[in-house]
Design a protein around this motif. Structure first.
Motif, PDB file in Angstrom:
ATOM      1  N   UNK A  42       0.838  -1.188   0.000  1.00  0.00           N
ATOM      2  CA  UNK A  42       0.000   0.000   0.000  1.00  0.00           C
ATOM      3  C   UNK A  42       0.879   1.246   0.000  1.00  0.00           C
ATOM      4  N   UNK A  43       0.961   1.996  -1.099  1.00  0.00           N
ATOM      5  CA  UNK A  43       1.791   3.207  -1.082  1.00  0.00           C
ATOM      6  C   UNK A  43       1.256   4.269  -0.135  1.00  0.00           C
ATOM      7  N   UNK A  44      -0.028   4.192   0.199  1.00  0.00           N
ATOM      8  CA  UNK A  44      -0.615   5.170   1.112  1.00  0.00           C
ATOM      9  C   UNK A  44      -0.041   5.132   2.511  1.00  0.00           C
ATOM     10  N   UNK A  45       0.692   4.060   2.862  1.00  0.00           N
ATOM     11  CA  UNK A  45       1.338   4.006   4.168  1.00  0.00           C
ATOM     12  C   UNK A  45       2.322   5.165   4.314  1.00  0.00           C
ATOM     13  N   UNK A  46       2.908   5.608   3.200  1.00  0.00           N
ATOM     14  CA  UNK A  46       3.846   6.732   3.252  1.00  0.00           C
ATOM     15  C   UNK A  46       3.173   8.015   3.712  1.00  0.00           C
ATOM     16  N   UNK A  89      -4.216  -2.458  -6.870  1.00  0.00           N
ATOM     17  CA  UNK A  89      -3.521  -1.842  -7.996  1.00  0.00           C
ATOM     18  C   UNK A  89      -3.499  -0.358  -7.655  1.00  0.00           C
ATOM     19  N   UNK A  90      -2.314   0.149  -7.297  1.00  0.00           N
ATOM     20  CA  UNK A  90      -2.246   1.483  -6.702  1.00  0.00           C
ATOM     21  C   UNK A  90      -1.092   2.282  -7.274  1.00  0.00           C
ATOM     22  N   UNK A  91      -1.272   3.606  -7.314  1.00  0.00           N
ATOM     23  CA  UNK A  91      -0.218   4.523  -7.716  1.00  0.00           C
ATOM     24  C   UNK A  91      -0.257   5.760  -6.847  1.00  0.00           C
ATOM     25  N   UNK A  92       0.913   6.360  -6.643  1.00  0.00           N
ATOM     26  CA  UNK A  92       0.982   7.517  -5.753  1.00  0.00           C
ATOM     27  C   UNK A  92       2.101   8.459  -6.170  1.00  0.00           C
ATOM     28  N   UNK A  93       1.840   9.763  -6.035  1.00  0.00           N
ATOM     29  CA  UNK A  93       2.862  10.801  -6.147  1.00  0.00           C
ATOM     30  C   UNK A  93       2.967  11.476  -4.786  1.00  0.00           C
ATOM     31  N   UNK A 122       7.537  25.445   2.981  1.00  0.00           N
ATOM     32  CA  UNK A 122       7.469  23.996   2.758  1.00  0.00           C
ATOM     33  C   UNK A 122       6.171  23.648   2.048  1.00  0.00           C
ATOM     34  N   UNK A 123       6.289  22.789   1.048  1.00  0.00           N
ATOM     35  CA  UNK A 123       5.118  22.299   0.315  1.00  0.00           C
ATOM     36  C   UNK A 123       5.125  20.774   0.348  1.00  0.00           C
ATOM     37  N   UNK A 124       4.058  20.183   0.871  1.00  0.00           N
ATOM     38  CA  UNK A 124       3.877  18.727   0.906  1.00  0.00           C
ATOM     39  C   UNK A 124       2.598  18.407   0.141  1.00  0.00           C
ATOM     40  N   UNK A 125       2.766  17.816  -1.045  1.00  0.00           N
ATOM     41  CA  UNK A 125       1.628  17.533  -1.926  1.00  0.00           C
ATOM     42  C   UNK A 125       1.646  16.050  -2.276  1.00  0.00           C
ATOM     43  N   UNK A 126       0.482  15.409  -2.207  1.00  0.00           N
ATOM     44  CA  UNK A 126       0.418  13.973  -2.511  1.00  0.00           C
ATOM     45  C   UNK A 126      -0.911  13.634  -3.174  1.00  0.00           C
ATOM     46  N   UNK A 127      -0.864  12.598  -4.006  1.00  0.00           N
ATOM     47  CA  UNK A 127      -2.073  12.061  -4.617  1.00  0.00           C
ATOM     48  C   UNK A 127      -1.969  10.544  -4.651  1.00  0.00           C
ATOM     49  N   UNK A 128      -3.015   9.877  -4.179  1.00  0.00           N
ATOM     50  CA  UNK A 128      -3.073   8.417  -4.141  1.00  0.00           C
ATOM     51  C   UNK A 128      -4.293   7.934  -4.907  1.00  0.00           C
TER      52      UNK A 128
END
Length: 882
Positions: free
Chosen positions: A272-276, A313-317, A332-338
């Protein structure tokens, strides 16, 4: 000759004029018995802490320091072994300064172990040299942290030091990742980290460090100088069978002006990339609001690591960037998409034993979930000795779609769930040190959240309850809960010596509107309410005006904090559908006390007491029935929930850095009084909950201990731990009030061992014993589980690494057959040094286990879940490092 004579005269003139331009600060240093102290180091410093001049006291304790009269904001610092350091602000260059130093125990500021590996201790900072604990097989700094005594890394990546969770993970002193530091420990190569620093009593606000009473622990990764000059990272691509892929790209740079750690990843191998994006230390908020109220399933997830159970089936930035706009200002900029697609297939059977009856469920579900999460957080931070400014703007959008086929006791249906959570918030904090030395603090938080949810079930279930026994087309539950919230405060802190008094005043407002509609569609296409009173249009307004008085004392040995918050609370809510128009007013005093005593330079004991009154949320007072999942109806028939809790606890932490031994033990007891209770009515097809007014009590006792030691002779880190918890509470089921008691014992042990230069071994074992009973009918159950994990890593030919790992789970419970599972994995990696590339082949779940059974036992209930899990997976990967 005349030219030489002229030059000498000129030099003498310059020196004479310089001497006359300087002044001298004079004074005398004595101890508390008025005896002069010789050889005291006297340093003259400017406001940035730079040393401008220095001197020593003579036999009579007298000193004299030359100073440029143009200098301002000067400080005299007095240092000598056996006495506490003292700072004196220079206010008058002409007056003599009489200084008294207090005696203090001599604490060695720097401790070094002559045997390798080494630890060094400097005040509140403990330094681990990364190279002393790393091996060729290690990749990231997370691999090395696990081997460091005193530091523990949980399965989800959460880090703790000597029993206490870390508050932040800094990278060269900067908080790039905030508390979502999992991506850092997984991605930062250990070879780029010179040392790992444990910072006890971490206080990130510079102006508060002088009178620091913080008990937080943080980690700081000190990056090597050569690693600061370049962009680092890796690119990984992998393919496997059956139809598996795994890709990952990292780019990072950590220099003085810019720091970034950016990551792209995607896979379908159960990771699960969302763990990050996990927030390990979420800040407590008075914006109490329910999370998503509706759900498609009624069963949990199996008690296995997610990597063994997840079909995805997962992808993340995940983009994290920090820019230094000045020495003390950063953006500081913290941007994510899951994006994620998941499948779950399981069946569940449960039995609940009550007086004269047993309630049984047999459920099967086949779920497809599509969660997405877009989050952006932008922080502007200014941090100096004179002011602190922090503004965080955050926006989050989390749409989730779930489609599910469900069978309950042989009756089948299809359900779809749509959830769209949106949140926008801004958090501002400003501190200013005044000329008097007092500190002003202004804070403001504003947020808006919306979370519409829709659950549709087709065909309609439980027609005997919802449709007079007649089959019908579908059942639809709609719910919306927008929330507006603001909290604003002003405070003033008055430091004086070792004492700080802080007075804070503020107010908060929270407005919510809960709209729900439970409707049914008949087979002829007509739509109507599913049951009488299944509408909600509830308006909720909560306010608080508060005054907080904080008193803090800090010395070399003692830290004491007393807080006395006073608040006036009001809640009003109304719903014309149910003729509700109520208001509640409460005046609360919630005192707390904290005391810490430093028994030695490395050991301390602490104790705390907290009394807290709390009020419930909008979830406690809606009267119209809400279908929370396909078989659970929730409603209320009680006032706003109120609770009052007494909590008392104590800890003892010790360490001997020179021997690399760390230990802790803590105990907490709490008792909570409540004015409402959840009443559950269970049948073989449904579960209905109504909150009713009934006074009851909840008691909890917990004990936790841990020990970690580095064995120099074996080059190994060993750890052990024990915990115990006891709880007693009451449940109201089918109009029967049942008193429950639960006792849980947990034992842990582990080792990270270097068997030889080419071979490493690790082992972790956990044994838990859970006992549950209800004293009303004498029913009791016993649940025991042993979970063991082991790994062996072998280095061959300097560039070939073999890894074998296994996990064994043994479960034993009353009246049930034993459960035994063994998972094994194999991995081989070949390092191509010339092209900085790793080739890797691995097989997970060698035994091809595809079904996992988990049992949950309470005093009067038994739940057995059987889950489909991924079988054997083989992967071939290539990773290029740069």
């Amino acid at each position: 000759m005349k030219k030489v004579l002229f030059l000498l005269i000129a030099l003498i003139s310059v020196g004479t004029s310089t001497a006359f331009a300087q002044k001298q600060i004079k004074g005398n240093v004595k101890d508390e018995k008025a005896k002069p102290i010789p050889s005291v180091m006297v340093s003259l410093k400017d406001k940035e802490g730079n040393t401008m001049a220095f001197s020593r006291t003579n036999d009579k304790g007298d000193f004299m320091v030359n100073v440029d009269p143009a200098g301002t904001d000067l400080i005299l610092e007095f240092n000598i072994l056996g006495y506490a350091k003292k700072l004196v602000t220079v206010t008058d260059l002409s007056k003599p300064y009489q200084v008294v130093l207090a005696e203090s125990e001599i604490a060695l500021k720097t401790v070094e172990v002559k045997n390798r590996p080494k630890l060094s201790s400097n005040g509140d900072t403990l330094n681990y040299k990364t190279s002393d604990f790393s091996d060729k097989q290690d990749r990231s700094i997370g691999d090395v942290l696990k081997k460091m005594p005193g530091i523990e890394v949980a399965e989800n990546g959460k880090i703790s030091y000597n029993g206490k969770n870390i508050s932040n993970l800094y990278i060269d002193g900067d908080n790039l990742l905030e508390d979502k530091y999992g991506i850092g420990t997984k991605s930062i190569p250990h070879g780029a980290v010179d040392k790992v620093q444990v910072i006890e009593n971490d206080q990130p606000v510079k102006m508060l460090r002088k009178n620091n009473t913080s008990e937080d622990v943080a980690l700081n990764l000190v990056i090597k100088d050569e690693a600061k000059l370049k962009v680092m990272g890796d690119i990984k691509a992998g393919l496997g069978t059956p139809e598996r892929f795994d890709g990952n790209a990292n780019a990072m740079m950590f220099n003085k002006k810019v720091k970034f750690l950016n990551n792209l990843k995607g896979n379908n191998i159960g990771i699960d990339p969302g763990i990050d994006l996990t927030s390990f230390n979420p800040q407590a908020s008075d914006n109490s609001k329910p999370s998503n109220l509706l759900a498609a399933g009624a069963a949990g997830v199996p008690t296995l690591p997610q990597s063994r159970t997840l079909f995805n089936k997962a992808g993340q930035a995940n983009l994290n960037n920090l820019f230094k706009l000045g020495n003390d200002l950063q953006l500081r900029a913290n941007v994510s998409y899951l994006y994620d697609e998941r499948k779950q297939v399981y069946n569940k059977s449960s039995e609940t034993r009550l007086a004269g009856q047993t309630i049984s469920y047999q459920e099967n579900q086949d779920n497809f979930l599509n969660p997405q999460k877009l989050r952006g957080q932008f922080t502007l931070n200014g941090n100096t000795d004179g002011y602190f400014f922090n503004n965080t703007l955050a926006v989050e959008y989390n749409p989730t779609r779930t489609n599910s086929g469900v069978f309950i006791n042989g009756v089948g249906a299809f359900q779809s769930l749509s959830q769209d959570m949106f949140n926008l918030s801004n958090d501002l904090s400003y501190r200013k040190k005044l000329k008097s030395g007092n500190m002003l603090h202004l804070s403001s938080n504003l947020s808006h959240t919306s979370q519409p949810e829709t659950l549709n079930i087709k065909p309609g279930l439980n027609e005997d309850i919802l449709n007079q026994g007649v089959p019908y087309n579908s059942l639809n539950q709609y719910l919306s809960l927008p929330t507006w919230y603001t909290n604003n405060a002003v405070s003033m802190a008055f430091p004086k010596g070792n004492f700080v008094q802080t007075y804070r005043a503020g107010f908060l407002l929270q407005h919510q509107n809960l709209e729900t509609n439970l409707s049914k569609r008949q087979n002829d296409g007509s739509t109507e309410l599913a049951m009488s009173g299944s509408l909600n249009d509830l308006n909720w307004l909560r306010s608080r005006v508060y005054l907080e008085n904080n008193y803090e004392y800090k010395s070399d040995k003692i830290t004491a904090v007393v807080r006395v918050p006073l608040s006036y609370n009001t809640i009003s809510y109304d719903d014309a559908n149910h003729a509700i128009d109520k208001q509640l007013e409460r005046l609360f005093v919630n005192p707390s006390v904290y005391f810490k005593y430093q028994t030695s330079a490395e050991n301390y004991i602490s104790a705390n007491y907290v009394y807290r009154n709390t009020l419930g949320t909008i979830d406690d007072v809606y009267y119209g029935a809400v279908l929370r999942n396909y078989r659970s109806l929730f409603a209320n028939n009680a006032p706003v929930s109120e609770s009052s809790a007494h909590t008392i606890g104590g800890t003892f932490n010790f360490r001997k850095a020179i021997h690399m031994i760390f230990g802790n033990i803590g105990i907490v007891y709490s008792t909570t009084s409540l004015n409402t209770i959840s009443s559950f009515t269970l049948t073989n097809n449904t579960q209905q909950r109504i909150v009713l007014p009934l006074e009851n009590q909840l008691k909890n006792l917990s004990l936790n201990s841990g020990l970690s030691k580095y064995l120099f002779a074996l080059k190994s880190t060993v750890n052990a731990g024990f915990s115990y918890s006891h709880s007693s509470y009451e449940q109201l089921q089918n109009n029967e009030l049942l008193p429950f008691e639960s006792d849980t014992y947990t034992y842990k042990a582990g080792i990270e061992a270097k068997l030889a230069k080419f071979m490493n071994f690790n082992y972790n074992g956990t044994f838990s014993n859970n006992k549950n009973k209800t004293s009303s009918n004498g029913i009791s159950t016993n649940y025991q589980q042993l979970r063991q994990q082991a790994g062996l890593t072998v280095t061959m030919l300097k560039s070939v690494f073999l890894n074998f790992s296994a996990e064994h789970i043994f479960t034993q419970q009353s009246t049930q057959p034993d459960l035994k599972y063994l998972f094994a994995d194999f991995n081989v990696r070949y390092k191509l040094l010339k092209i900085k590339t790793d080739l890797e082949f691995g097989i997970t779940n060698l035994a091809n286990v595809k079904r996992f059974e988990a049992i949950n036992v309470s005093a009067n209930a038994l739940t057995v879940g059987t889950y489909q899990i991924p079988g054997r997976v083989a992967m071939l990967k290539a990773t290029f490092n740069y």
